[in-house]
Design a protein around this motif. Sequence first.
Motif, PDB file in Angstrom:
ATOM      1  N   TYR A   1      83.295 -30.294 -16.208  1.00 30.02           N
ATOM      2  CA  TYR A   1      83.300 -29.828 -14.820  1.00 30.02           C
ATOM      3  C   TYR A   1      81.865 -29.614 -14.371  1.00 30.02           C
ATOM      4  O   TYR A   1      81.130 -28.806 -14.948  1.00 30.02           O
ATOM      5  N   ASP A   2      81.435 -30.324 -13.313  1.00 35.37           N
ATOM      6  CA  ASP A   2      80.036 -30.246 -12.897  1.00 35.37           C
ATOM      7  C   ASP A   2      79.937 -29.863 -11.417  1.00 35.37           C
ATOM      8  O   ASP A   2      80.942 -29.586 -10.754  1.00 35.37           O
TER       9      ASP A   2
ATOM     10  N   THR B   1      78.044 -23.916 -14.858  1.00 37.02           N
ATOM     11  CA  THR B   1      78.477 -25.249 -14.460  1.00 37.02           C
ATOM     12  C   THR B   1      77.443 -26.300 -14.842  1.00 37.02           C
ATOM     13  O   THR B   1      76.246 -26.086 -14.695  1.00 37.02           O
TER      14      THR B   1
ATOM     15  N   TYR C   1      81.041 -18.674 -16.726  1.00 39.61           N
ATOM     16  CA  TYR C   1      80.919 -20.116 -16.926  1.00 39.61           C
ATOM     17  C   TYR C   1      79.667 -20.622 -16.242  1.00 39.61           C
ATOM     18  O   TYR C   1      79.381 -20.259 -15.109  1.00 39.61           O
TER      19      TYR C   1
ATOM     20  N   ALA D   1      82.716 -29.139  -8.448  1.00 41.65           N
ATOM     21  CA  ALA D   1      82.877 -27.823  -7.841  1.00 41.65           C
ATOM     22  C   ALA D   1      82.754 -27.887  -6.322  1.00 41.65           C
ATOM     23  O   ALA D   1      83.454 -27.164  -5.600  1.00 41.65           O
TER      24      ALA D   1
ATOM     25  N   VAL E   1      84.743 -20.215 -10.020  1.00 41.70           N
ATOM     26  CA  VAL E   1      84.110 -21.164 -10.946  1.00 41.70           C
ATOM     27  C   VAL E   1      83.174 -20.449 -11.912  1.00 41.70           C
ATOM     28  O   VAL E   1      83.271 -20.617 -13.131  1.00 41.70           O
ATOM     29  N   GLN E   2      82.260 -19.629 -11.374  1.00 47.21           N
ATOM     30  CA  GLN E   2      81.196 -19.045 -12.196  1.00 47.21           C
ATOM     31  C   GLN E   2      81.500 -17.640 -12.698  1.00 47.21           C
ATOM     32  O   GLN E   2      80.925 -17.197 -13.692  1.00 47.21           O
TER      33      GLN E   2
ATOM     34  N   PHE F   1      86.876 -27.362 -18.716  1.00 44.71           N
ATOM     35  CA  PHE F   1      86.742 -26.117 -17.949  1.00 44.71           C
ATOM     36  C   PHE F   1      87.811 -25.123 -18.386  1.00 44.71           C
ATOM     37  O   PHE F   1      87.537 -23.938 -18.602  1.00 44.71           O
TER      38      PHE F   1
END
Length: 638
Positions: A220-221, A212, A210, A225, A430-431, A4
């Motif tokens: 990182y899945d 996921t 990103y 998350a 995260v995204q 990540f």
Amino acid sequence: MNPFTLILLVLFFAHNTLAQYGFSTVHWETFGSGIGTWHAVDINDNTDVWTYNTSGFMEINGGGGFDDEDWLISPAIDMNAQIDEYFIFDYNDYFKGSFIELYYSINYNGGQTAADVLSATWTQLPLDLKEIDGTSCFSGFHPHRAIDVSGISGTAVYFGFKYVGTASLAKNYSIDNVRIWADYYNGLPNNFDCCNLKDAIYKKISKQTYHTYYTSSTKYDIWDAMLMSDVRLNDAGTDTIMYCMFTDFPSTTGEQELLPCAERNDGTCSSTIEGDCYEREHTMPSSWWGGGSLRSDTMYSDLHHLVPADKGLNIAKSNYPPGIVETATTTGSNGFKVGSNSTYPCSSMSYFEPISTYKGDYARMYFFMATRYHPYIAGWQTITAEGNCAINGDSCTVFEPWLLQVLLTWHENDPVSTKEIERNNAVYAVQGNRNPFIDYPEWIGFIWGNSAGATCSQVALPVEFGELTATREETGIRLNWETHSELNNSHFEIQRSVDGYTWESIGTKQGQGTTSSSTHYSYLDRSYPIKEILYYRIKQMDYNGDFDYSQTVSTLVPAISSLSILPNPTSGSVQIYFEELQKDLDIVIYNAWGKLLYTEHHDEAKLIHLQMEGEPGIYLVQFTSRNDVNLTKRVIKR
């Protein structure tokens, strides 16, 4: 290096293109080859200061044998050159001990001695840290949820990570990819509605930093998350549990305490009994678009609509549309239902109905999916019978009329919650994209209309404008304007700008539908930003989607020293800090409807601790002082 982190590093070296992702980068330090633009300061022991790890991150080993305090401090950052700033970082930890802390200062001199750090005023920012070392199903770096720092002003603001270890007990912390993103919605056209607005928003939110992985043992899945975006303390405050909307009791105790690691469905949980385990729920069923786990369009692994769900109830939910259940075949312990409704067009089909507290959550996730996958969604209509019942095949409106009415009603009756805001910030970290209908819930009306039957082009309507004026009053900036020959159902949007070019909506006003020669309207802006000059205008639209603006007016706002209110949102207590000492300071608190609740006076003040009494909601805190300060700030109480 964590995969990540590696992807974020690649994006950093091409960060001049990040505007396409819907935000600007105020600051980004990857610690790729050293401490970079930051610096470390040890307060009272140099055996365990922040050091550079050659794998590409900064590290502090608090167990140096002495009680200690160590700081990792940013360069000076201009927080006035943009809006809607969010602070994000990746972190990891090992061993047991106290948590790391994050502060900011607007009077730190940038010096690298203990005396320089100790002489500055540091204000703590709220963190939501997970104890990674104690999480058996995850190791590596987590992206901390985005922290809203838009309330901090100043042209030279310093941020600092502080760690205090003891001789007997201390963690080892790692910090990487410290970034401040801002201006997410900057550049979004302000004269669009209906399909044009939906398409413009799609172009913003479809850009992600990103994507996921749905399931991965090395990357990182979604499982990973959710350990950041969807966990909370149980009611007793003793265990961390998953936030499952199918089983949660919002106002009382009794929910199933689904443990993040031990009760994750890793393929061995086969029971359909409520409370056995949780899995990843696609709020909009994946079968509607044909399923699959490695799709370039990412909806299978889009965190904005993937949430933890009790497996037994999620099986009962199946791939049914949301709706009101008349006759339930499955009822969860908190009132979640699956069953039939004879009034809907697909009367032989089942529907799922969450409890009222979470109906708005589901509606806004459905509106997000309809916008995020705008180019594809019309083709999902005939893939399954359930999808065909819910989707109308039109890429603009997306939903069949019966379902659109359900979603609009749920959205309006269950407003955006703190849970949604915090989850939106976690997914943003995260995204790299946001759910716009959590940030701006009124946009749903501008695209789809409202549950009362007004279409998108009727939610806001134009008129012939008279003069617009802006004058300063004791409690804010008063806007007054006139209209002539006004249409029925007129709706005004009050817009404000800090530069005269980029506009934001700050409020609305419903028209009177008069045909008289002159109708007067007034609006008070109680929460204006700290700028020397502000610009205002009024926007209004007609039935056909045509729009018109009033003239633009400007008003002088008295210069004010930097002011911060933290934490915000708060559970009750806030800390208010002025950069300069204020004389004869009056503080007045109003509720969201303008009712006066509380006043207090300080002969002089720089740092104030204020207790926000009353029910959860939005409060307006007004400050006036001899320093010519006249400012109102919004505070959210949870």
